[in-house]
Design a protein around this motif. Structure first.
Motif, PDB file in Angstrom:
ATOM      1  N   MET A 288       0.818  -1.183   0.000  1.00  0.00           N
ATOM      2  CA  MET A 288       0.000   0.000   0.000  1.00  0.00           C
ATOM      3  C   MET A 288       0.868   1.255   0.000  1.00  0.00           C
ATOM      4  SD  MET A 288      -3.131   0.777  -0.013  1.00  0.00           S
ATOM      5  CE  MET A 288      -4.346   1.913   0.433  1.00  0.00           C
ATOM      6  N   GLU A 289       1.922   1.225   0.814  1.00  0.00           N
ATOM      7  CA  GLU A 289       2.831   2.365   0.858  1.00  0.00           C
ATOM      8  C   GLU A 289       3.469   2.598  -0.495  1.00  0.00           C
ATOM      9  OE1 GLU A 289       5.810   2.714   3.939  1.00  0.00           O
ATOM     10  OE2 GLU A 289       4.432   1.758   5.341  1.00  0.00           O
ATOM     11  N   GLU A 290       3.781   1.541  -1.177  1.00  0.00           N
ATOM     12  CA  GLU A 290       4.411   1.632  -2.505  1.00  0.00           C
ATOM     13  C   GLU A 290       3.487   2.346  -3.476  1.00  0.00           C
ATOM     14  OE1 GLU A 290       7.529   1.315  -4.310  1.00  0.00           O
ATOM     15  OE2 GLU A 290       7.805   0.757  -2.235  1.00  0.00           O
ATOM     16  N   ILE A 291       2.226   2.007  -3.428  1.00  0.00           N
ATOM     17  CA  ILE A 291       1.251   2.626  -4.334  1.00  0.00           C
ATOM     18  C   ILE A 291       1.140   4.119  -4.015  1.00  0.00           C
ATOM     19  CG2 ILE A 291      -1.196   2.697  -4.971  1.00  0.00           C
ATOM     20  CD1 ILE A 291      -1.269  -0.338  -4.496  1.00  0.00           C
ATOM     21  N   ILE A 292       1.098   4.451  -2.716  1.00  0.00           N
ATOM     22  CA  ILE A 292       0.981   5.859  -2.319  1.00  0.00           C
ATOM     23  C   ILE A 292       2.225   6.624  -2.766  1.00  0.00           C
ATOM     24  CG2 ILE A 292       0.867   7.413  -0.331  1.00  0.00           C
ATOM     25  CD1 ILE A 292      -0.887   5.307   1.032  1.00  0.00           C
ATOM     26  N   LYS A 293       3.390   6.017  -2.614  1.00  0.00           N
ATOM     27  CA  LYS A 293       4.631   6.680  -3.038  1.00  0.00           C
ATOM     28  C   LYS A 293       4.647   6.894  -4.542  1.00  0.00           C
ATOM     29  CE  LYS A 293       7.627   5.129   0.716  1.00  0.00           C
ATOM     30  NZ  LYS A 293       8.772   4.324   1.099  1.00  0.00           N
ATOM     31  N   GLN A 294       4.098   5.957  -5.281  1.00  0.00           N
ATOM     32  CA  GLN A 294       4.072   6.094  -6.738  1.00  0.00           C
ATOM     33  C   GLN A 294       3.045   7.151  -7.173  1.00  0.00           C
ATOM     34  OE1 GLN A 294       3.355   2.189  -8.249  1.00  0.00           O
ATOM     35  NE2 GLN A 294       5.455   1.460  -7.887  1.00  0.00           N
ATOM     36  N   LEU A 295       1.958   7.268  -6.450  1.00  0.00           N
ATOM     37  CA  LEU A 295       0.907   8.229  -6.800  1.00  0.00           C
ATOM     38  C   LEU A 295       1.166   9.632  -6.260  1.00  0.00           C
ATOM     39  CD1 LEU A 295      -2.331   6.122  -6.316  1.00  0.00           C
ATOM     40  CD2 LEU A 295      -1.212   6.726  -8.452  1.00  0.00           C
ATOM     41  N   ALA A 296       2.074   9.784  -5.307  1.00  0.00           N
ATOM     42  CA  ALA A 296       2.322  11.079  -4.679  1.00  0.00           C
ATOM     43  C   ALA A 296       2.671  12.166  -5.702  1.00  0.00           C
ATOM     44  CB  ALA A 296       3.393  10.962  -3.610  1.00  0.00           C
ATOM     45  N   PRO A 297       3.603  11.944  -6.640  1.00  0.00           N
ATOM     46  CA  PRO A 297       3.903  13.018  -7.602  1.00  0.00           C
ATOM     47  C   PRO A 297       2.689  13.378  -8.464  1.00  0.00           C
ATOM     48  CG  PRO A 297       5.585  11.306  -7.710  1.00  0.00           C
ATOM     49  CD  PRO A 297       4.512  10.817  -6.809  1.00  0.00           C
ATOM     50  N   LEU A 298       1.917  12.378  -8.835  1.00  0.00           N
ATOM     51  CA  LEU A 298       0.711  12.624  -9.637  1.00  0.00           C
ATOM     52  C   LEU A 298      -0.308  13.433  -8.841  1.00  0.00           C
ATOM     53  CD1 LEU A 298      -0.765  12.072 -12.282  1.00  0.00           C
ATOM     54  CD2 LEU A 298      -1.654   9.983 -11.247  1.00  0.00           C
ATOM     55  N   LEU A 299      -0.472  13.088  -7.559  1.00  0.00           N
ATOM     56  CA  LEU A 299      -1.397  13.828  -6.709  1.00  0.00           C
ATOM     57  C   LEU A 299      -0.921  15.265  -6.479  1.00  0.00           C
ATOM     58  CD1 LEU A 299      -2.363  11.108  -4.077  1.00  0.00           C
ATOM     59  CD2 LEU A 299      -3.752  12.003  -5.949  1.00  0.00           C
ATOM     60  N   ASN A 300       0.401  15.458  -6.379  1.00  0.00           N
ATOM     61  CA  ASN A 300       0.926  16.814  -6.213  1.00  0.00           C
ATOM     62  C   ASN A 300       0.605  17.689  -7.419  1.00  0.00           C
ATOM     63  OD1 ASN A 300       2.005  16.482  -3.691  1.00  0.00           O
ATOM     64  ND2 ASN A 300       4.022  15.861  -4.425  1.00  0.00           N
ATOM     65  N   VAL A 301       0.550  17.101  -8.594  1.00  0.00           N
ATOM     66  CA  VAL A 301       0.236  17.849  -9.803  1.00  0.00           C
ATOM     67  C   VAL A 301      -1.276  18.016  -9.952  1.00  0.00           C
ATOM     68  CG1 VAL A 301       0.335  17.773 -12.320  1.00  0.00           C
ATOM     69  CG2 VAL A 301       2.340  17.131 -10.987  1.00  0.00           C
ATOM     70  N   LEU A 302      -2.016  16.966  -9.665  1.00  0.00           N
ATOM     71  CA  LEU A 302      -3.454  17.003  -9.887  1.00  0.00           C
ATOM     72  C   LEU A 302      -4.231  17.794  -8.839  1.00  0.00           C
ATOM     73  CD1 LEU A 302      -4.301  13.407 -11.130  1.00  0.00           C
ATOM     74  CD2 LEU A 302      -4.152  15.512 -12.450  1.00  0.00           C
ATOM     75  N   SER A 303      -3.781  17.821  -7.599  1.00  0.00           N
ATOM     76  CA  SER A 303      -4.561  18.483  -6.551  1.00  0.00           C
ATOM     77  C   SER A 303      -4.750  19.985  -6.825  1.00  0.00           C
ATOM     78  CB  SER A 303      -3.977  18.231  -5.167  1.00  0.00           C
ATOM     79  OG  SER A 303      -2.681  18.764  -5.073  1.00  0.00           O
ATOM     80  N   PRO A 304      -3.718  20.750  -7.230  1.00  0.00           N
ATOM     81  CA  PRO A 304      -3.986  22.161  -7.535  1.00  0.00           C
ATOM     82  C   PRO A 304      -4.913  22.320  -8.751  1.00  0.00           C
ATOM     83  CG  PRO A 304      -1.629  21.822  -7.298  1.00  0.00           C
ATOM     84  CD  PRO A 304      -2.286  20.485  -7.251  1.00  0.00           C
ATOM     85  N   LEU A 305      -4.778  21.425  -9.713  1.00  0.00           N
ATOM     86  CA  LEU A 305      -5.659  21.495 -10.877  1.00  0.00           C
ATOM     87  C   LEU A 305      -7.110  21.221 -10.493  1.00  0.00           C
ATOM     88  CD1 LEU A 305      -3.487  19.663 -13.567  1.00  0.00           C
ATOM     89  CD2 LEU A 305      -3.927  22.116 -13.385  1.00  0.00           C
ATOM     90  N   LEU A 306      -7.317  20.211  -9.661  1.00  0.00           N
ATOM     91  CA  LEU A 306      -8.675  19.897  -9.216  1.00  0.00           C
ATOM     92  C   LEU A 306      -9.261  21.016  -8.364  1.00  0.00           C
ATOM     93  CD1 LEU A 306      -8.351  16.099  -8.389  1.00  0.00           C
ATOM     94  CD2 LEU A 306      -9.539  17.155 -10.308  1.00  0.00           C
TER      95      LEU A 306
END
Length: 84
Positions: A1-19
């Motif tokens: 689970m931690e691995e998935i979160i670590k992989q998604l973290a950069p994507l979430l950092n980009v998507l959260s301001p856009l959302l």
């Protein structure tokens, strides 16, 4: 689970301001639409009031003319009676 979160973290950092920007934009448009709707309602109400006033004025003129017609008919009938 931690691995998935670590992989998604950069994507979430980009998507959260856009959302968040998209949500703010949608909320702003919704507020503007409400204000435009309220302006439309206000102008409609003003139009209705002016039309009612115009209708009342026309009715008053019609009523006055009907009273005048009745008065003139009465005078005419009296003249006919006097002529006989």
């Amino acid at each position: 689970m931690e691995e998935i979160i670590k992989q998604l973290a950069p994507l979430l950092n980009v998507l959260s301001p856009l959302l968040l920007g998209l949500l703010a934009y949608l909320e702003f448009n919704k507020k503007n639409h409400r204000e435009e709707h309220n302006d439309d309602v206000d102008s409609r109400d003003k139009l209705i009031e002016s039309l009612r006033a115009e209708r009342d004025a026309i009715y008053s003129k019609w009523l006055a003319s009907e009273k005048q017609v009745d008065r003139l008919r009465k005078e005419l009938n009296e003249r006919k009676k006097d002529d006989e």
